[in-house]
Write a protein that holds these residues in place. Structure first.
Motif, PDB file in Angstrom:
ATOM      1  N   ASN A   1       0.822  -1.211   0.000  1.00  0.00           N
ATOM      2  CA  ASN A   1       0.000   0.000   0.000  1.00  0.00           C
ATOM      3  C   ASN A   1       0.856   1.262   0.000  1.00  0.00           C
ATOM      4  OD1 ASN A   1      -2.659  -0.428  -0.264  1.00  0.00           O
ATOM      5  ND2 ASN A   1      -3.167  -0.377   1.906  1.00  0.00           N
ATOM      6  N   ALA A   2       1.881   1.220   0.848  1.00  0.00           N
ATOM      7  CA  ALA A   2       2.749   2.392   0.966  1.00  0.00           C
ATOM      8  C   ALA A   2       3.466   2.653  -0.353  1.00  0.00           C
ATOM      9  CB  ALA A   2       3.755   2.186   2.092  1.00  0.00           C
ATOM     10  N   LEU A   3       3.947   1.581  -0.982  1.00  0.00           N
ATOM     11  CA  LEU A   3       4.666   1.748  -2.255  1.00  0.00           C
ATOM     12  C   LEU A   3       3.732   2.260  -3.341  1.00  0.00           C
ATOM     13  CD1 LEU A   3       6.783  -1.538  -2.177  1.00  0.00           C
ATOM     14  CD2 LEU A   3       7.696   0.808  -2.117  1.00  0.00           C
ATOM     15  N   ASP A   4       2.555   1.690  -3.390  1.00  0.00           N
ATOM     16  CA  ASP A   4       1.632   2.010  -4.478  1.00  0.00           C
ATOM     17  C   ASP A   4       0.965   3.374  -4.280  1.00  0.00           C
ATOM     18  OD1 ASP A   4       0.296   1.695  -6.777  1.00  0.00           O
ATOM     19  OD2 ASP A   4      -1.071   0.138  -6.086  1.00  0.00           O
ATOM     20  N   HIS A   5       0.426   3.573  -3.087  1.00  0.00           N
ATOM     21  CA  HIS A   5      -0.380   4.790  -2.884  1.00  0.00           C
ATOM     22  C   HIS A   5       0.334   5.863  -2.089  1.00  0.00           C
ATOM     23  CE1 HIS A   5      -3.528   2.278  -4.354  1.00  0.00           C
ATOM     24  NE2 HIS A   5      -3.539   1.506  -3.286  1.00  0.00           N
ATOM     25  N   GLY A   6       1.108   5.424  -1.096  1.00  0.00           N
ATOM     26  CA  GLY A   6       1.676   6.406  -0.167  1.00  0.00           C
ATOM     27  C   GLY A   6       2.798   7.226  -0.786  1.00  0.00           C
ATOM     28  N   LEU A   7       3.672   6.564  -1.524  1.00  0.00           N
ATOM     29  CA  LEU A   7       4.850   7.256  -2.035  1.00  0.00           C
ATOM     30  C   LEU A   7       4.618   7.833  -3.429  1.00  0.00           C
ATOM     31  CD1 LEU A   7       7.561   4.696  -0.849  1.00  0.00           C
ATOM     32  CD2 LEU A   7       7.090   6.960   0.116  1.00  0.00           C
ATOM     33  N   GLU A   8       5.218   8.967  -3.686  1.00  0.00           N
ATOM     34  CA  GLU A   8       5.105   9.598  -4.997  1.00  0.00           C
ATOM     35  C   GLU A   8       6.240   9.084  -5.893  1.00  0.00           C
ATOM     36  OE1 GLU A   8       6.171  11.117  -2.247  1.00  0.00           O
ATOM     37  OE2 GLU A   8       5.102  12.986  -1.827  1.00  0.00           O
ATOM     38  N   ASP A   9       6.082   9.281  -7.199  1.00  0.00           N
ATOM     39  CA  ASP A   9       7.196   8.931  -8.072  1.00  0.00           C
ATOM     40  C   ASP A   9       8.250  10.043  -8.011  1.00  0.00           C
ATOM     41  OD1 ASP A   9       6.900  10.880 -10.245  1.00  0.00           O
ATOM     42  OD2 ASP A   9       5.129   9.744 -10.862  1.00  0.00           O
ATOM     43  N   ILE A  10       9.413   9.773  -8.578  1.00  0.00           N
ATOM     44  CA  ILE A  10      10.544  10.689  -8.392  1.00  0.00           C
ATOM     45  C   ILE A  10      10.230  12.115  -8.848  1.00  0.00           C
ATOM     46  CG2 ILE A  10      12.588   9.226  -8.225  1.00  0.00           C
ATOM     47  CD1 ILE A  10      12.745   9.004 -11.167  1.00  0.00           C
ATOM     48  N   TYR A  11       9.516  12.221  -9.970  1.00  0.00           N
ATOM     49  CA  TYR A  11       9.275  13.563 -10.510  1.00  0.00           C
ATOM     50  C   TYR A  11       8.285  14.346  -9.660  1.00  0.00           C
ATOM     51  CZ  TYR A  11      11.478  11.130 -14.349  1.00  0.00           C
ATOM     52  OH  TYR A  11      12.341  10.387 -15.098  1.00  0.00           O
ATOM     53  N   GLU A  12       7.294  13.594  -9.135  1.00  0.00           N
ATOM     54  CA  GLU A  12       6.342  14.257  -8.238  1.00  0.00           C
ATOM     55  C   GLU A  12       7.081  14.800  -7.016  1.00  0.00           C
ATOM     56  OE1 GLU A  12       3.571  10.762  -8.242  1.00  0.00           O
ATOM     57  OE2 GLU A  12       2.129  12.315  -7.704  1.00  0.00           O
TER      58      GLU A  12
END
Lengths: 153, 740, 129
Positions: free
Chosen positions: B604-615
């Motif tokens: 969940n944290a990887l998919d929803h919690g964290l943003e991608d690098i550019y974000e």
């Protein structure tokens, strides 16, 4: 500015250099371009307009610019003439045009490319939007692709 | 042929008759006129002659010279043409035949006596004409056509000088009679007639010939030609035309005949074409019945024609498709596939109207390239359509659509890919087993067997809502472990079961025999997978007897696996994640039970919690994300923290979604109320399912598991800064933290 | 036979010219224009048999140029190859609708350009020039 909007530019650049110019390129860690004056000596710029606005800048050192256009045309260039600048402009045009294909979320149109040299210029980047700079390493020198994209509201 | 003679015959006859008549009349009129003229002339000559004769005789007689008169008359008679010339007395006797008058005169003479000179032959006359002259005292003329003679009776008047010798008792002294031959006149007239006839006849012949030629050339020949052409046309040869380029009536006639013939020809060609088309259709029909390809023909109205292959109807499981549009055929559900239909219609429009565009360019935007079509509940096909323009006579008439069934190809491609993954993971499993020993896997197999066994025993129990929720959670949990241990086959099948149960829970799938069969089938596959895994472990056990001591502790295994998992997922999501596993513990009691919940929170944290690098860059954060997993032993609790430095919960959005889904009443809510929405069954913070977090799999499963263990969950979140999930479960080990 | 290369980039015109030269197409049968407006003027004064047109150009862009060209009777069927970096589906649709005959996406790899244009040259025969 999400990966899904930046990756198309990254992939287009990779495609252009690897498949077309047969150059091994490696992309480095992206960063924020804090000072737009940090761009290299030869920068080709293209504007994006439509359902979102933005700009893409392909930035080379003097030497790399000469080498890349020589590679592209099969003609050796020794100084920054109009043909070299024109060739760099064409490269950014190809990157922006190819990237459009994968920007599925919005329709955009691209402007005519412009090429600037030296350091005495200002680029009209979209206001309030950070510029992502992606460094690339290649056998003919390093360069950066800089993207700023105001996402659709 | 008969009509042809009769026309010409009639024309010639008519012409001849007219010619003859006009020549005859002309000759007759001319000669008659000439004869009368000539007769008049001779008559006038005679009259003049007579006058001259009278005067002559009178003058001669005055001197009593009868013999001179006599001789003069004799001479006259010798003039050509004079057949008869005589002077008669009123009594009808010839003058100068006796001496009566001489004697009478001599009686009165004293000195000179007239000699009795020879007399003319005494004759007499008593013709009608003679009498008439005596009576009427006017000349009589008579013409005898038979003898070609003219007779002229002329009264000789008793002039004053005559009366001296002849007395004055008579008005007329006598009658002179001329009979002349008209031979010369008749000859002349005949000669003139012959000449004229010759002249007229030759002119007539010339005229006749000319008229005939003209008639032949301008009317008869063309008419005959036209007739001949019509005759040829009648025999069926319609490729002829009357070759006549004239502006007159015949030309017009020829034009009409040509028009008629070409009309006939067009009709014949059309019939011929129809026949050819019919034959071709028949051939096509046979072809289309047997060809092993899905073919159809679209007409210019973009509708399916009657020409489509039987194979196509079998492929699409539809009959009688003629007249349908392609969109109706491919996507009958107009509402659900509105976009696809619009694309397809637009594509066809382009195909038909933009003829300048080449096919390879048009095909680059082919909307039916690996299109997945749901034919009915159980049948799905993957097709590619190729389009072919059919150009006839320079006009594009039809488009042929060729369907290729890619279902098997795509499926086997997937299977190959799965197979490849299976082999890869098998290698990895062997590596893991080598490193960690088979215990971890035995635990997994036990968990799976427990969950699947319970399902198998309750196949008829699916209408029980409570059971379905339970089944969903247990399968979800096995799936999580399978993912963690890298068993893609088990993961995939669990995912299928999960989807089925989710559909039953939402009410979008009926509980029936078919569901039961599908679940049983999937369970069979899962059993096969577990058997394979067990075999693998057994083989390994045989191989590595006695090497148990070198095995790593389960907690270390857990650490490595979760590290790998984070790396895989973050790569897939373009995220740059630094994962920190922080603990002072050497082992975590009850880890297998709590493991699935931890995996879930990490995913969940990887998919929803964290943003991608550019974000992150755009938000002014470092491109690297931090994800931490902490195990802390606190009093009698095991505290597990999953902390990310991502975007944090978007409370207003969460609240809005909660209200929309009916999980929250409209109005003002406390943050705890809003956060609670996350743990409600069926809640998903994203609209689309991803392969990482699954479909509609919420935190409810985690909450349920933790609750069962007698624990609870807390959340700390800060917008833009990150979220921390804290799991609190009762400590199961002894005070020193040693595994029970 | 005349081929017109319409591209605002001098470099691209040179690259296209070289591609054609490699196929033995003589220099004198190639014309160049730097934008659509210039190309249109040249196409009016001389009949062209094949166009290679860039999309993104100043003054009159490639798409507008193709539309204008197609509206002229003498160019209703002349092959027009659009050479562009833009390969999005809606771009292709726009090009087809404007009357483009075929489409080549930049960067042009290998012999792709010649493969795309040779069928149109083959039709008339190069000998006809």
């Amino acid at each position: 500015m999400k990966a899904q909007y930046i990756n198309p530019f990254l992939n287009a650049t990779m495609g252009l250099f690897k498949d077309f110019l047969s150059l091994e390129v490696k992309s480095g860690k992206p960063a924020i371009l804090e000072n737009p004056k940090d761009l290299s000596e030869v920068s080709a710029l293209i504007g994006l307009a439509g359902e979102t606005t933005g700009a893409v800048v392909l930035s080379f050192s003097h030497d790399t610019a000469l080498k890349v256009v020589s590679l592209m045309t099969g003609t050796k260039y020794a100084f920054l003439g109009s043909e070299v600048l024109d060739g760099v402009g064409e490269l950014v045009n190809i990157i922006a045009g190819n990237a459009k294909k994968d920007l599925n979320d919005f329709r955009i149109s691209i402007s005519l490319p412009g090429v600037i040299t030296g350091n005495n210029y200002r680029i009209n980047w979209p206001k309030g939007v950070p510029i992502i700079t992606i460094p690339f390493q290649s056998s003919i020198g390093d360069f950066t692709v800089n993207v700023s994209l105001k996402e659709a509201v | 042929m008969k009509g042809r003679n009769s026309i010409q015959f009639r024309i010639i006859t008519g012409l001849l008759l007219i010619l003859l008549l006009s020549v005859g009349v002309s000759i007759y009129l001319t000669t008659a006129n000439q004869k009368s003229n000539l007769l008049d002339a001779s008559q006038r000559t005679l009259a003049v002659n007579n006058e001259m004769l009278n005067t002559t005789i009178r003058n001669i007689m005055l001197s009593g010279e009868a013999p001179i008169a006599n001789r003069t008359m004799e001479d006259f008679r010798k003039i050509t043409g004079f057949l008869e010339f005589e002077l008669y007395r009123t009594d009808g006797s010839t003058a100068f035949n006796d001496y009566d008058t001489l004697n009478f005169v001599n009686d009165y003479q004293s000195m000179v006596m007239f000699d009795q000179t020879p007399r003319v032959e005494g004759r007499s006359i008593d013709t009608e004409d003679f009498q008439q002259v005596l009576m009427n005292k006017t000349p009589v003329i008579s013409l005898n056509e038979d003898t070609r003679e003219m007779e002229y009776y002329f009264p000789i008047l008793n002039f004053a000088e005559c009366r001296v010798c002849h007395g004055d008792d008579e008005f007329i002294r006598g009658v002179s009679h001329f009979r002349i031959s008209l031979d010369s006149i008749y000859d002349q007239v005949r000669r003139a007639g012959v000449l004229m006839a010759v002249y007229f006849v030759s002119v007539g012949v010339i005229l006749f010939t000319w008229i005939l030629l003209l008639m032949h050339r301008t009317i008869i020949k063309p008419v005959l030609d036209i007739g001949e052409t019509v005759n040829i046309a009648a025999t069926g040869n319609l490729d002829i035309q009357v070759d006549l380029d004239r502006n007159d009536e015949v030309g017009e006639l020829a034009g009409r005949v040509n028009h008629m013939i070409s009309g006939l020809r067009e009709r014949r060609d059309l019939e011929l074409q129809n026949k050819v088309i019919e034959t071709r259709l028949e051939e096509n029909r046979k072809y289309l019945d047997h060809i092993k390809e899905g073919l159809l023909l679209l007409n210019s109205e973009r509708r399916i024609t009657g020409q489509y292959s039987v194979f196509l109807t079998k492929l699409f499981m539809r009959e009688d498709i003629a007249g349908l549009s392609l969109a109706d055929f491919i996507y009958p559900d107009a509402e659900r596939f509105a976009d696809e239909r619009r694309d397809l219609d637009g594509f066809l429009e382009m195909l038909f109207t933009n003829k300048t565009a080449d096919m390879d360019m048009i095909m680059s935007i082919n909307p039916l390239n690996e299109a997945v079509l749901q034919l009915d509940q159980d049948n799905e096909i993957i097709i590619r359509a190729d389009f072919l323009r059919i150009v006839e006579n320079g006009e594009m008439e039809n488009v042929m659509v060729i369907f290729e069934n890619l279902t098997d190809i795509v499926h086997s491609r997937h299977e190959l890919e799965e197979e490849r993954q299976r082999r890869e993971s098998e290698l990895e499993q062997i590596a893991t087993v080598l490193k960690m020993g088979p215990k971890v896997f035995e635990g997994f197999i036990e968990e799976g067997e427990r969950a699947f066994g319970s399902l198998r025993g309750n196949l008829t129990n699916f209408s029980d809502k409570e059971f379905i929720s339970e089944a969903f959670r247990s399968v979800h949990s096995v799936k999580g472990t399978a993912r963690y241990l890298d068993f893609p086959g088990v993961e995939e099948h669990c995912h299928q079961l999960e989807n089925l149960f989710a559909e039953v829970r939402d009410g979008s799938r009926k509980v029936d025999k078919s569901l039961e069969e599908t679940v049983a089938g999937t369970l069979d596959s899962l059993d096969d997978e577990l058997v394979l895994i067990r075999k693998l472990i057994d083989r390994f056990k045989e191989f590595s007897v006695g090497s148990e001591s070198t095995q790593v502790s389960p907690f270390n295994v857990f650490g490595e696996r979760i590290n790998d998992m984070v790396k895989d997922i973050s790569n897939e999501l373009d995220k740059d994640v630094v994962f920190n596993l922080e603990t002072d513990l050497e082992s975590v009691p009850g880890l297998p039970e709590i493991q699935p919940s931890i995996f879930h929170l990490i995913r969940n944290a990887l998919d929803h919690g964290l943003e991608d690098i550019y974000e992150r860059l755009a938000a002014g954060k470092p491109s690297e994300s931090q994800l931490s997993l902490r195990f802390i032993h606190e009093d009698n609790w095991l505290k597990i923290e999953v902390e990310d430095d991502g975007r944090g919960l978007d409370m207003p959005a969460l609240e809005k979604k909660g209200v929309e889904m009916g999980l929250l009443k409209p109005g003002v809510h406390l943050p705890s109320q809003i956060v609670n929405v996350l743990f409600r069954p069926g809640f998903s913070s994203r609209d689309e399912a991803t392969s990482i977090s699954g479909r509609g799999v919420g935190l409810d499963a985690v909450k349920e598991d933790i609750k069962k263990m007698g624990g609870r969950i807390n959340i700390r979140t800060s917008r833009g800064k990150g979220t921390t999930f804290v799991l609190l479960v009762p400590w199961k080990g002894d005070e020193e933290g040693v595994l029970v | 036979m005349k081929i017109m290369i319409v591209d605002d980039s001098e470099v691209m015109r040179r690259i296209h010219r070289n591609t054609l030269k490699e196929q033995n197409i003589p220099d004198e049968s190639m014309l160049e224009a730097a934008d659509g407006a210039e190309a249109l003027k040249m196409a009016i004064s001389e009949q062209i048999d094949l166009f290679l047109v860039d999309w993104n150009m100043p003054k009159l862009d490639g798409l507008a140029f193709v539309k204008k060209l197609r509206a002229m009777g003498s160019y209703s069927e002349t092959p027009i190859i659009m050479i562009t970096s833009e390969a999005a589906k809606y771009n292709v649709i726009e090009a087809i609708t404007a009357g483009v005959t075929n489409y080549v996406v930049k960067p042009i790899r290998g012999n792709v350009l010649w493969e795309k244009i040779s069928p149109y040259i083959g039709k008339k025969g190069w000998a006809a020039l």
